[in-house]
Design a protein around this motif. Structure first.
Motif, PDB file in Angstrom:
ATOM      1  N   SER A 153      34.344  42.431  47.644  1.00 20.80           N
ATOM      2  CA  SER A 153      35.797  42.242  47.662  1.00 20.80           C
ATOM      3  C   SER A 153      36.490  42.561  46.347  1.00 20.80           C
ATOM      4  O   SER A 153      37.719  42.502  46.282  1.00 20.80           O
ATOM      5  CB  SER A 153      36.117  40.790  48.054  1.00 20.80           C
ATOM      6  OG  SER A 153      35.499  39.887  47.160  1.00 20.80           O
ATOM      7  N   SER A 154      35.730  42.887  45.298  1.00 21.80           N
ATOM      8  CA  SER A 154      36.350  43.165  44.004  1.00 21.80           C
ATOM      9  C   SER A 154      35.612  44.291  43.306  1.00 21.80           C
ATOM     10  O   SER A 154      34.375  44.295  43.270  1.00 21.80           O
ATOM     11  CB  SER A 154      36.341  41.909  43.131  1.00 21.80           C
ATOM     12  OG  SER A 154      36.739  42.216  41.801  1.00 21.80           O
TER      13      SER A 154
ATOM     14  N   GLU B  45      39.119  43.997  50.354  1.00 25.08           N
ATOM     15  CA  GLU B  45      39.782  42.973  49.549  1.00 25.08           C
ATOM     16  C   GLU B  45      40.163  41.759  50.397  1.00 25.08           C
ATOM     17  O   GLU B  45      40.279  41.853  51.622  1.00 25.08           O
ATOM     18  CB  GLU B  45      41.023  43.569  48.892  1.00 25.08           C
ATOM     19  CG  GLU B  45      40.700  44.710  47.938  1.00 25.08           C
ATOM     20  CD  GLU B  45      41.954  45.410  47.447  1.00 25.08           C
ATOM     21  OE1 GLU B  45      42.582  44.913  46.499  1.00 25.08           O
ATOM     22  OE2 GLU B  45      42.310  46.457  48.035  1.00 25.08           O
TER      23      GLU B  45
ATOM     24  N   TRP C 142      35.504  37.748  37.702  1.00 20.74           N
ATOM     25  CA  TRP C 142      35.448  39.014  38.422  1.00 20.74           C
ATOM     26  C   TRP C 142      36.176  39.013  39.756  1.00 20.74           C
ATOM     27  O   TRP C 142      36.587  40.059  40.252  1.00 20.74           O
ATOM     28  CB  TRP C 142      33.984  39.383  38.686  1.00 20.74           C
ATOM     29  CG  TRP C 142      33.146  39.489  37.459  1.00 20.74           C
ATOM     30  CD1 TRP C 142      33.574  39.801  36.198  1.00 20.74           C
ATOM     31  CD2 TRP C 142      31.728  39.287  37.367  1.00 20.74           C
ATOM     32  NE1 TRP C 142      32.511  39.802  35.320  1.00 20.74           N
ATOM     33  CE2 TRP C 142      31.357  39.485  36.010  1.00 20.74           C
ATOM     34  CE3 TRP C 142      30.739  38.969  38.290  1.00 20.74           C
ATOM     35  CZ2 TRP C 142      30.052  39.381  35.569  1.00 20.74           C
ATOM     36  CZ3 TRP C 142      29.422  38.862  37.848  1.00 20.74           C
ATOM     37  CH2 TRP C 142      29.078  39.057  36.506  1.00 20.74           C
ATOM     38  N   LEU C 143      36.325  37.868  40.373  1.00 16.70           N
ATOM     39  CA  LEU C 143      36.818  37.855  41.758  1.00 16.70           C
ATOM     40  C   LEU C 143      38.314  38.147  41.862  1.00 16.70           C
ATOM     41  O   LEU C 143      39.076  37.989  40.898  1.00 16.70           O
ATOM     42  CB  LEU C 143      36.486  36.526  42.441  1.00 16.70           C
ATOM     43  CG  LEU C 143      36.967  35.195  41.839  1.00 16.70           C
ATOM     44  CD1 LEU C 143      38.437  34.961  42.027  1.00 16.70           C
ATOM     45  CD2 LEU C 143      36.177  34.042  42.440  1.00 16.70           C
ATOM     46  N   LEU C 144      38.705  38.609  43.039  1.00 16.57           N
ATOM     47  CA  LEU C 144      40.115  38.761  43.422  1.00 16.57           C
ATOM     48  C   LEU C 144      40.317  37.859  44.631  1.00 16.57           C
ATOM     49  O   LEU C 144      40.059  38.251  45.766  1.00 16.57           O
ATOM     50  CB  LEU C 144      40.424  40.222  43.766  1.00 16.57           C
ATOM     51  CG  LEU C 144      40.338  41.218  42.607  1.00 16.57           C
ATOM     52  CD1 LEU C 144      40.563  42.643  43.109  1.00 16.57           C
ATOM     53  CD2 LEU C 144      41.343  40.887  41.511  1.00 16.57           C
TER      54      LEU C 144
ATOM     55  N   GLU D  21      39.742  39.856  36.255  1.00 23.44           N
ATOM     56  CA  GLU D  21      40.088  40.973  37.137  1.00 23.44           C
ATOM     57  C   GLU D  21      41.473  40.776  37.743  1.00 23.44           C
ATOM     58  O   GLU D  21      42.201  41.751  37.969  1.00 23.44           O
ATOM     59  CB  GLU D  21      39.029  41.105  38.235  1.00 23.44           C
ATOM     60  CG  GLU D  21      39.147  42.373  39.064  1.00 23.44           C
ATOM     61  CD  GLU D  21      38.762  43.635  38.320  1.00 23.44           C
ATOM     62  OE1 GLU D  21      38.906  44.732  38.895  1.00 23.44           O
ATOM     63  OE2 GLU D  21      38.300  43.548  37.154  1.00 23.44           O
ATOM     64  N   ILE D  22      41.850  39.522  37.978  1.00 23.93           N
ATOM     65  CA  ILE D  22      43.188  39.252  38.505  1.00 23.93           C
ATOM     66  C   ILE D  22      44.239  39.717  37.507  1.00 23.93           C
ATOM     67  O   ILE D  22      45.215  40.391  37.871  1.00 23.93           O
ATOM     68  CB  ILE D  22      43.375  37.754  38.802  1.00 23.93           C
ATOM     69  CG1 ILE D  22      42.325  37.254  39.775  1.00 23.93           C
ATOM     70  CG2 ILE D  22      44.776  37.488  39.360  1.00 23.93           C
ATOM     71  CD1 ILE D  22      42.340  35.745  39.968  1.00 23.93           C
TER      72      ILE D  22
END
Length: 385
Positions: A150-151, A173, A284-286, A307-308
């Motif tokens: 997802s990222s 995503e 790292w996540l979105l 990452e956001i």
């Protein structure tokens, strides 16, 4: 109709419900099997009957491994009567192990897709535990038809450096699922008190402490509404702590996507910060809340170096917190005016809604890709970014 066997780590996870809805919207027939956290076993998810593989406990990795081994030995019994699927979709590493076992039961011609939307902190350890887990993942994923993540940061920071997979990749995503046109967004009036929404998985003790100290210092100029599922393993005193804060309020769980317009329409800002697995997964996540908040006009607050924040800075929207202190949060938000908030919100509303929302066409593409009906060429990091 294409048949997807979806193997999941937790039948009660709201993200599982959303993925089942996406698969159905994409034209697939779904068989859903998996473990469940807690005593409740849902009979169905999105009108899809469930097959329970047993109970697992959140945070107890050894117990989960034991449950997977036990379930693997009785998987033929659990899946008795299930028609041979066109594809097996396995969510998380333990379900990939069962996915490979299910492929041997149904026939080697059934492709297995590995869905990995989080990188557990154990996978990043440099000791023999981390090495063994990464070796296990590489072995289980070597014949995977496709990796779904997802990222872009998961690819850039984990899968590629550790060489965990060399197969095709699909970036899906965590967008807001919008199969029908959303109703008009009714924005909350831009005036005191300024309201921050912290929605979703409530698991970050550091965020709770930071918001508590900030809102007390602001003496009511800012309030925080919390909604979702508290992670009581990480926050065992969650209820007592929130009730002890004058400017924090927990309003319970919500249904996604049915209530998203209402809950985000009632706040000015969306808290998109999570220190739960700082330096790894959280950086790292979105997360869902990024897409949901932006889709409904809530101004996201992100932590620098994540990452956001990269996504927000690229698009020139949102607010970036340089350090996790009440003083820094005051410098970012203190003195907020209706004019400044309107400008921040206007930049979000000027973005293309498709950036934040998943359409039926994207659901159809997902089903086509996982079943091999469309190209499964790797997604490059540049394209994913």
């Amino acid at each position: 109709m294409l048949h997807v066997l979806y193997l999941v780590h937790d039948l009660n996870d709201p993200a599982v419900r959303r993925r089942v809805a996406m698969l159905k919207a994409g034209g697939a027939r779904v068989t859903l099997a998996g473990f469940h956290r807690g005593a409740f076993v849902p009979e169905s998810v999105e009108s899809v009957p469930t097959v329970s593989l047993g109970a697992t406990a959140d945070g107890r990795f050894a117990q989960r491994i034991g449950a997977v081994l036990k379930s693997g030995m009785s998987l033929a019994k659990h899946l008795a009567g299930v028609e041979k699927p066109d594809v097996i979709l396995a969510r998380n590493l333990e379900m990939l192990a069962l996915g490979n076992r299910a492929r041997r039961l149904f026939g080697a011609d059934v492709p297995v897709v590995y869905e990995c939307l989080d990188i557990h902190r154990l996978m990043l350890r440099s000791d023999h535990v981390g090495q063994a887990l990464r070796w296990t993942e590489r072995r289980l994923a070597r014949d995977a038809h496709l990796l779904i993540t997802s990222s872009p940061a998961f690819l850039r920071e984990y899968f590629e450096p550790f060489k965990q997979t060399n197969g095709p990749v699909m970036l899906v995503e965590n967008k807001f699922l919008e199969l029908e046109p959303a109703p008009p967004i009714a924005a909350v009036p831009a005036s005191l008190p300024w309201m921050i929404g912290w929605f979703g998985a409530l698991r970050c003790a550091r965020s709770l402490e930071l918001l508590s100290r900030f809102t007390r210092a602001q003496n009511g100029a800012f309030t925080v509404t919390l909604r979702g599922k508290p992670a009581l393993r990480e926050l065992p005193d969650f209820q007592a702590r929130v009730e002890g804060e004058p400017y924090l309020q927990f309003k319970g769980p919500y249904r996604n996507p049915e209530e998203m317009s209402d809950i985000y329409g009632a706040v000015h800002f969306s808290w998109a910060i999570d220190f739960f697995e700082e330096g790894g997964n959280s950086r790292w996540l979105l997360p869902n809340r990024l897409y949901e908040g932006c889709r409904f006009g809530a101004v996201p607050i992100a932590m620098a170096g994540t990452e956001i924040s990269r996504v927000l800075e690229t698009r020139g929207i949102g607010l970036i917190l340089p350090e996790a202190t009440p003083k820094a949060l005051d410098a970012l938000l203190g003195g907020m005016t209706a004019e400044r908030h309107a400008a921040l919100r206007g930049r979000i509303e000027a973005t293309d809604p498709s950036i934040w929302a998943c359409t039926r066409a994207e659901c159809e593409d997902l089903v086509s890709r996982i079943t091999g009906r469309a190209s499964t060429s790797p997604v490059t990091l540049q394209a994913a970014a």
